[in-house]
Write a protein that holds these residues in place. Structure first.
Motif, short mmCIF file in Angstrom:
data_model
loop_
_atom_site.label_atom_id
_atom_site.label_comp_id
_atom_site.label_asym_id
_atom_site.label_seq_id
_atom_site.Cartn_x
_atom_site.Cartn_y
_atom_site.Cartn_z
N PRO A 86 0.78 -1.25 0.16
CA PRO A 86 0.20 0.08 0.06
C PRO A 86 1.05 1.32 0.08
O PRO A 86 0.24 2.24 -0.12
N LEU A 87 2.31 1.28 0.07
CA LEU A 87 3.01 2.35 0.27
C LEU A 87 4.03 2.28 -0.93
O LEU A 87 4.70 1.16 -1.22
N SER A 88 4.32 3.37 -1.81
CA SER A 88 5.34 3.61 -2.60
C SER A 88 6.46 4.34 -2.07
O SER A 88 7.54 4.30 -2.70
N SER A 89 6.33 5.19 -1.30
CA SER A 89 7.40 5.96 -0.73
C SER A 89 7.16 6.00 0.90
O SER A 89 6.11 6.34 1.30
N VAL A 90 8.48 6.09 1.41
CA VAL A 90 8.16 6.57 2.97
C VAL A 90 9.29 7.12 3.27
O VAL A 90 10.53 7.19 2.87
N VAL A 91 9.36 7.99 4.60
CA VAL A 91 10.21 8.96 5.15
C VAL A 91 10.61 8.30 6.37
O VAL A 91 9.83 7.81 7.29
N ASP A 92 11.94 7.99 6.48
CA ASP A 92 12.31 6.94 7.70
C ASP A 92 13.89 7.26 7.44
O ASP A 92 14.60 7.60 6.56
N GLU A 93 14.46 6.77 8.93
CA GLU A 93 16.01 6.99 9.11
C GLU A 93 16.67 5.40 9.10
O GLU A 93 17.61 5.52 9.51
N SER A 127 15.10 9.99 3.86
CA SER A 127 15.57 10.35 4.98
C SER A 127 14.82 11.62 5.14
O SER A 127 14.16 12.38 4.12
N HIS A 128 14.54 12.39 6.39
CA HIS A 128 14.00 13.35 6.47
C HIS A 128 14.63 14.63 6.06
O HIS A 128 13.89 15.31 5.32
#
Length: 947
Positions: free
Chosen positions: A674-681, A759-760
Motif C-alpha cells: 500500500p506504500l510506494s514512498s516512506v520517510v524513515d531514518e 530520509s527527513h
C-alpha cells in the motif's frame, strides 16, 4: 346385371384414404392443389396428435418422466423471468420511490452550468466547468429556490463499522432525518421510532440479523466512539441489504461514497424555468416530469445489450437446450421401440414414412406443450409466492407492481416445445425406417450403423476445436460457437464409441457384458444419455480448469508488499489528531501477536510554507487544499529508448521485452504494497523490506547522511539518486515540481516491489515533510485470523486503526466454486444414469426373464442394473473429463498466444488441473452405480410367452 339391379346400385365412391390428396382436375390451378395438400397434412397432424395424447395416457410413467425433465427448466426460467420483470421498475415507480413525498431531488455537482438528461439520472459539467468539491449548505441551496421552499438533506452510502465479537463489519449507512415529513417517504418505519440523537441508530432486518441484536439493544461502533442504541427498525425499499439509518449530524462532514441529495418541497411545483435556472448553477434536478431541455440523451447512456452479448446468450441457451434434448431423448427412443407393432400396423394400413414421423413427432409436441404449461404455471406461481423472499435475499430491493412478463413466457414455452420436438426427432427418423414385417412380429431390428455419423462427428469436433481456439483469441461469441460445434460433434460420435466399447465386452463377466451389449443394441437411448453426462461433465471440467488456472495466474502475478507475516497498522479515514505512541502499540502487539518488533511509518506530505506565525506542517498544507507526491527519476541512460508508436512492430516488442530499461512498460504484476514512498531514518527498514542485516546497515548509513534508498538499481547513478517532488492545488494548472539529487543506495535481497525510502533531510530538500501513516510490525510468524481480530479490537481502544497482514498471496480461494461445478455436473450424471438405467430395465424384461429361466441367481438383476448405470455414468464421465480438459487446454493455449503478441505484456495462464472437481466426478459414477444397485429389486419374474 339386370337394368333394375343396376338402377338400385349406388354409384361407386372413391376409396382413396382421406389424407391422400386427389389428383387435380383438368384445368385446376396449382393453388387448389397446394391447398389440398395443406388440408391433408393438417388432418394427418390432427390424427397424430390424438394418437400422441392417447399414448401419453397409456405410458404414464414415461410421460411423467418426460414432463418432469421439460417442466423443471421451464419452471426455473419462468421463475427468473417473472421475478426479473417485477424487479424492473417503471419510470413512474422509480421516480415515486426516489422522491417519496418530495417534489424534486437536487444534486449540486458543478460550479457552473451543466447538462442533464430528461430524468436527472446523469449530469455533466460543460466544458471548462469544474466539479463542485465544497460542501453545500441548506442556506446556499435555498437561495437558489423560490420563497417558501422547504429542503431536507440526505446522505447516502455513509460507511458505518460495527464490532461483532472481535470482528468488525461494515454496513452502508444513510444519514437523514426520518422525523422530517419531507424525508419520511424515503423509508418505512417497521418498529420503534426514527433515530434522532447522536447515540441512536435504526437498523433494517438484514442488519439486525448480522449484528444479532434486537430493538433496544446497543451496538458498538468499531471506532470506539461510543455505543449506539437501536431505537427503530426501518426499511429502505431500494436497499434491503444490511443498512443503518443514522441521525443527522449538523455541522459535521461525514465520509460518504455517494453524493449528497437534497429533497425539496416547492410551493408551486417544478416549472420548466426552474429546472433551466438550476442547471445553469450546476444543479441536477430529478422531478416527476422530464426536464424541458435535456442536454444528454438518456437512451445513449442506458446500458443496452450488445449484439455480442445477445449472441452469447443464444449460444449458452442452445447448450442448455441440447442438454435437455439429450436427457429427454432416451424416453422417446424407448417409447418408439415399445410401440413398434402399433407403428407397423399404421404402415400396413397405408401410412407412409411421413405419417410415422408425424406420429412420433406428435409425442414431442404434446409432451412439450404439457411440460411448458406445467412449468409456466408452477414458475409463475412460485415467483409470485416467493416474491418477499426474492426481494430480500436475491435482489435486495422491493419490486414494483405484479407482472408476469408475457413475451418472455411465450419464448420459454416455444423453446420447451422445440425441446420436445428435437428430442423426438431422431426416434421419428428411426421409426420411419423400421422393417414393417419385423415390427409386426415383435422382433427387434437395430438400424444399420451408418458410417457418415462418426465422420460428421469427427469433422464437427475438429472444426469446433479450431473455431474455439480462434474465438479465444478474438471473440467470446466465436468461442461459444466453437464449443457448441465441438459438443455436437461428440454427440454424433458417441454411438460409434459405444459400439466399439461393446466389442471389447466379450472378455468381461456376464453382467457387464450384457450391459455393454444392451447399450450397443439400444444406442438410440443409451447414446443421448451418455452424451448428456458427457456435456455436463465437460462443461464443469472446462470451467474448473479455467477457474483454477485463473487463480494460479493471480497468485503468480502477486508481489507481496511486505515480508510474509508482517503486519501494518494504518489510521482509518476517521482517525484525527495524533496517533498513539509506538510504545503503546508495541504493548498491545506483544499481548496479542507472535513475537514482534514495532516501528513507526511516516509518508511524504506537503509542507506549508513557513511564516513567522505558522510553522510548516502537513496539516496546514492539507487545509490549503494541496497534494504532494515524490518519485525517483531515472537517469537518461536508463530510460526506455523506444516510443509507444514503435510497439506496433512485433520485432520491436521482442526487443523491448528483452531490454531491462523497459521493465516499467511490462504489466501483469499485482503489487500488494500500500506504500510506494516512506520517510524513515532506517528504523522501519527491516520490517518493511525483510532484507539482510548487512544490507540494512548500509542503507541506514546512507539515510542518516541525508540520502534515499531504492529497490530498483536503475535509479542509482554513481551513488546518487534524483528525487522529483510534485506539488499541486485543487486547480489543475497550479502544479509545480522540485528536483534534488541526494546520496542513494540500492537495497537488495528484500521484497520484489519498488519502494522509495527518503530520509527527513532528503524530504526537506524537495519541500516535503513527514506525516505519520501508521506502524509496521515484524513478526516471527503470520498471525492467525483470531489473533488479528483480537489485535484489531484492542487497537480500537486507542484510535481508529486498521490492521493489514501480509499473507503472501491474494485472498482468492476458488474451492467453493470448483465444488459447486462438480456437484452440478454430478447431479446431472446421476439423473441421466438413473433415467437410462430405469428405461433399460423396463425394456429388458424379456432378457431378465430368460436369465431367470436358465437359473440366474437373484442378485444378477441387481448387478446388471449396477453395470448399466456404470456404462452410462462411467463412459459419459470419462468422455466428459477428456473433452473438458481438451477444451480448456485449447482455449488457454490460444489465449496465451494472444497474450504473447499483445502489449503491454500479460501474464500467461498456467494449465492447472482442478483435482477437487475431478475427484468428485470420478466418485459420481460409483455413486450412480451404488444407487442403481440399491434401488433395483433382486427378484426375477418368470414370464410365459404365448405363441
Amino acid at each position: 346385371m339386370s337394368p333394375k339391379r343396376a338402377a338400385t346400385v349406388p354409384p361407386r365412391r372413391d376409396r382413396r384414404p382421406a389424407d391422400v390428396p386427389r389428383p387435380a382436375p383438368a384445368g385446376g390451378t396449382d393453388d387448389s392443389a397446394r391447398q389440398r395438400r395443406i388440408v391433408a397434412a393438417l388432418r394427418s397432424w390432427r390424427a397424430a396428435l390424438r394418437i400422441a395424447r392417447r399414448e401419453a395416457g397409456r405410458a404414464r410413467g414415461r410421460t411423467a418422466l418426460v414432463l418432469a425433465m421439460i417442466a423443471l427448466p421451464v419452471l426455473a426460467l419462468a421463475f427468473a423471468a417473472v421475478s426479473y420483470d417485477m424487479s424492473q421498475l417503471t419510470r413512474a415507480e422509480r421516480i415515486d420511490r426516489q422522491l417519496g413525498t418530495a417534489d424534486a431531488e437536487l444534486r449540486w455537482l458543478a460550479d457552473g452550468p451543466l447538462t442533464q438528461d430528461a430524468w436527472g439520472d446523469n449530469g455533466y459539467p460543460r466544458e471548462g466547468v469544474r466539479h463542485r468539491n465544497r460542501p453545500v449548505t441548506a442556506a446556499e441551496l435555498t437561495a437558489q429556490l423560490p420563497a417558501g421552499t422547504r429542503v431536507g438533506k440526505a446522505q447516502w452510502w455513509v460507511p458505518f463499522e460495527a464490532r461483532v465479537g472481535n470482528r468488525r463489519k461494515t454496513f452502508d449507512g444513510r444519514q437523514l432525518d426520518l422525523t422530517d415529513p419531507l424525508l419520511r417517504g424515503q423509508a418505512r418505519q417497521l418498529a420503534g421510532r426514527p433515530p434522532t440523537a447522536a447515540d441512536e441508530i435504526g437498523l433494517n432486518q438484514a442488519a439486525l440479523r448480522q449484528l444479532h441484536v434486537r430493538l433496544g439493544d446497543r451496538v458498538a461502533p468499531a471506532d470506539g466512539s461510543g455505543d449506539r442504541t437501536v431505537v427503530g427498525v426501518v426499511e429502505f425499499p431500494d436497499g434491503l441489504g444490511p443498512t443503518v439509518a443514522l441521525p443527522p449530524a449538523p455541522g459535521t462532514q461525514v465520509e460518504s461514497r455517494g453524493e449528497t441529495r437534497w429533497f425539496v418541497d416547492l410551493p408551486d411545483g417544478v416549472d420548466p424555468g426552474l429546472t433551466d435556472r438550476l442547471n445553469a448553477r450546476g444543479i441536477v434536478v430529478v422531478a416527476r416530469t422530464p426536464a424541458p431541455h435535456p442536454g444528454v440523451d438518456a437512451g445513449l447512456l442506458d446500458a443496452s445489450v450488445s449484439a455480442e452479448q445477445a449472441s452469447n446468450a443464444v449460444l449458452i441457451g442452445g447448450l442448455g437446450l441440447l442438454e435437455v434434448v439429450l436427457l429427454v431423448g432416451p424416453a422417446f427412443a424407448v417409447g418408439v421401440r415399445r410401440r413398434r407393432r402399433d407403428l407397423a400396423l399404421v404402415a400396413v394400413a397405408g401410412g407412409d414414412a411421413a405419417h410415422l414421423r408425424r406420429i412420433v413427432l406428435a409425442d414431442g409436441v404434446v409432451l412439450g406443450c404439457a411440460g411448458a404449461a406445467a412449468g409456466l404455471a408452477l414458475g409463475v406461481a412460485a415467483a409470485l409466492a416467493a416474491r418477499p423472499l426474492t426481494e430480500e435475499y436475491v435482489f435486495q430491493a422491493r419490486f414494483g407492481a405484479y407482472r408476469i412478463f408475457p413475451a418472455a413466457l411465450a419464448a420459454i414455452a416455444a423453446v420447451a416445445v422445440l425441446a420436445g420436438v428435437l428430442a423426438a426427432l431422431a426416434p421419428a427418423w428411426t421409426a420411419a425406417r423400421q422393417d414393417v414385417v419385423a415390427g409386426l412380429a415383435g422382433r427387434r431390428t437395430p438400424p444399420p450403423h451408418r458410417r457418415r455419423w462418426p465422420l460428421i462427428g469427427a469433422v464437427l469436433t475438429v472444426g469446433g476445436a479450431a473455431v474455439a481456439a480462434l474465438g479465444a483469441a478474438q471473440s467470446t461469441t466465436v468461442l461459444f460457437a466453437g464449443l457448441v460445434l465441438g459438443e455436437l460433434g461428440l454427440v454424433f460420435a458417441t454411438p460409434t464409441l459405444v459400439g466399439l466399447l461393446a466389442q471389447a465386452g466379450r472378455w468381461l463377466p456376464l453382467a457387464p457384458r450384457v450391459a455393454l451389449r444392451d447399450a450397443s443394441r439400444n444406442r438410440a437411448s443409451a447414446a443421448p444419455a451418455i452424451s448428456a453426462v458427457m456435456a455436463a461433465v465437460a462443461g464443469s471440467v472446462a470451467l474448473g480448469v479455467y477457474v483454477a488456472s485463473d487463480d494460479a495466474r493471480t497468485t503468480a502475478t502477486y508481489r507481496p508488499g511486505l515480508p510474509y507475516g508482517h503486519v501494518m497498522v494504518v489510521g482509518s479515514g476517521a482517525a484525527t489528531g495524533t496517533l498513539p505512541p509506538v510504545a503503546r502499540v508495541a504493548e498491545v502487539a506483544a499481548a496479542e501477536l507472535p513475537p514482534n518488533a514495532v516501528a513507526r511509518i511516516d509518508t511524504p506530505a506537503c509542507a506549508a510554507p513557513a511564516t513567522p506565525a505558522t510553522p510548516a506542517t502537513p496539516a496546514a498544507a492539507a487545509a490549503a487544499g494541496e497534494w504532494c507526491d515524490v518519485q525517483a527519476e531515472l537517469p537518461p541512460g536508463q530510460l526506455c529508448p523506444y516510443e509507444a508508436s514503435q510497439l506496433q512492430d512485433a520485432a520491436v516488442r521482442l526487443r523491448v521485452r528483452a531490454d531491462p530499461r523497459c521493465a516499467e512498460w511490462l504489466s501483469g504484476v499485482r503489487n500488494g504494497s500500500p506504500l510506494s514512498s516512506v520517510v524513515d531514518e532506517g528504523d522501519a527498514l527491516p520490517a518493511l523490506t525483510g532484507a539482510a542485516p548487512q544490507e540494512i546497515a548500509a542503507a541506514r548509513r546512507v539515510l542518516r547522511a541525508g540520502g534515499a534508498v531504492v529497490t530498483d538499481p536503475r535509479y542509482v547513478l554513481d551513488g546518487r539518486v534524483t528525487l522529483v517532488a510534485t506539488r499541486a492545488l485543487d486547480e489543475p494548472e497550479s502544479t509545480g515540481t522540485v528536483r534534488a539529487t541526494v546520496p542513494g543506495y540500492v537495497l537488495r535481497g528484500g521484497i520484489e516491489v519498488d519502494q522509495l525510502v527518503l530520509s527527513h533531510a532528503a524530504a526537506a530538500r524537495v519541500g516535503l515533510a513527514a506525516r505519520q501513516h501508521g506502524y509496521i510490525l515484524a513478526t516471527d510468524a503470520a498471525p492467525t485470523p483470531d489473533q488479528q481480530d483480537r489485535f484489531d479490537a484492542e487497537l480500537q481502544r486507542l484510535a481508529p486503526l486498521q490492521v493489514v497482514v501480509e499473507r503472501g498471496h491474494p485472498e482468492t480461494d476458488q474451492r467453493p466454486v470448483l465444488l459447486l461445478l462438480a456437484i452440478a455436473s454430478g447431479l446431472i450424471t446421476v439423473g441421466a444414469a438413473a433415467v437410462a438405467t430405469g428405461l433399460a430395465a423396463a425394456e429388458g424384461r424379456a432378457d431378465l426373464s430368460t436369465l431367470a429361466a436358465v437359473g440366474a441367481s437373484p442378485r444378477v438383476r441387481r448387478v446388471l442394473s449396477l453395470c448399466q448405470a456404470g456404462v452410462i455414468a462411467g463412459l459419459g464421465s470419462a468422455l466428459g473429463i477428456t473433452a473438458g480438459l481438451g477444451t480448456a487446454v485449447i482455449v488457454l493455449v490460444a489465449t496465451n498466444r494472444r497474450y504473447a503478441e499483445s502489449w503491454p505484456v500479460e501474464e500467461p495462464y498456467p494449465i492447472v488441473v482442478p483435482w477437487l472437481t475431478l475427484g468428485v466426478l470420478v466418485v459420481v459414477p460409483l455413486v450412480a452405480m451404488l444407487g442403481a444397485g440399491l434401488f433395483t429389486r433382486s427378484r426375477l419374474a418368470v414370464e410365459r410367452r404365448l405363441d
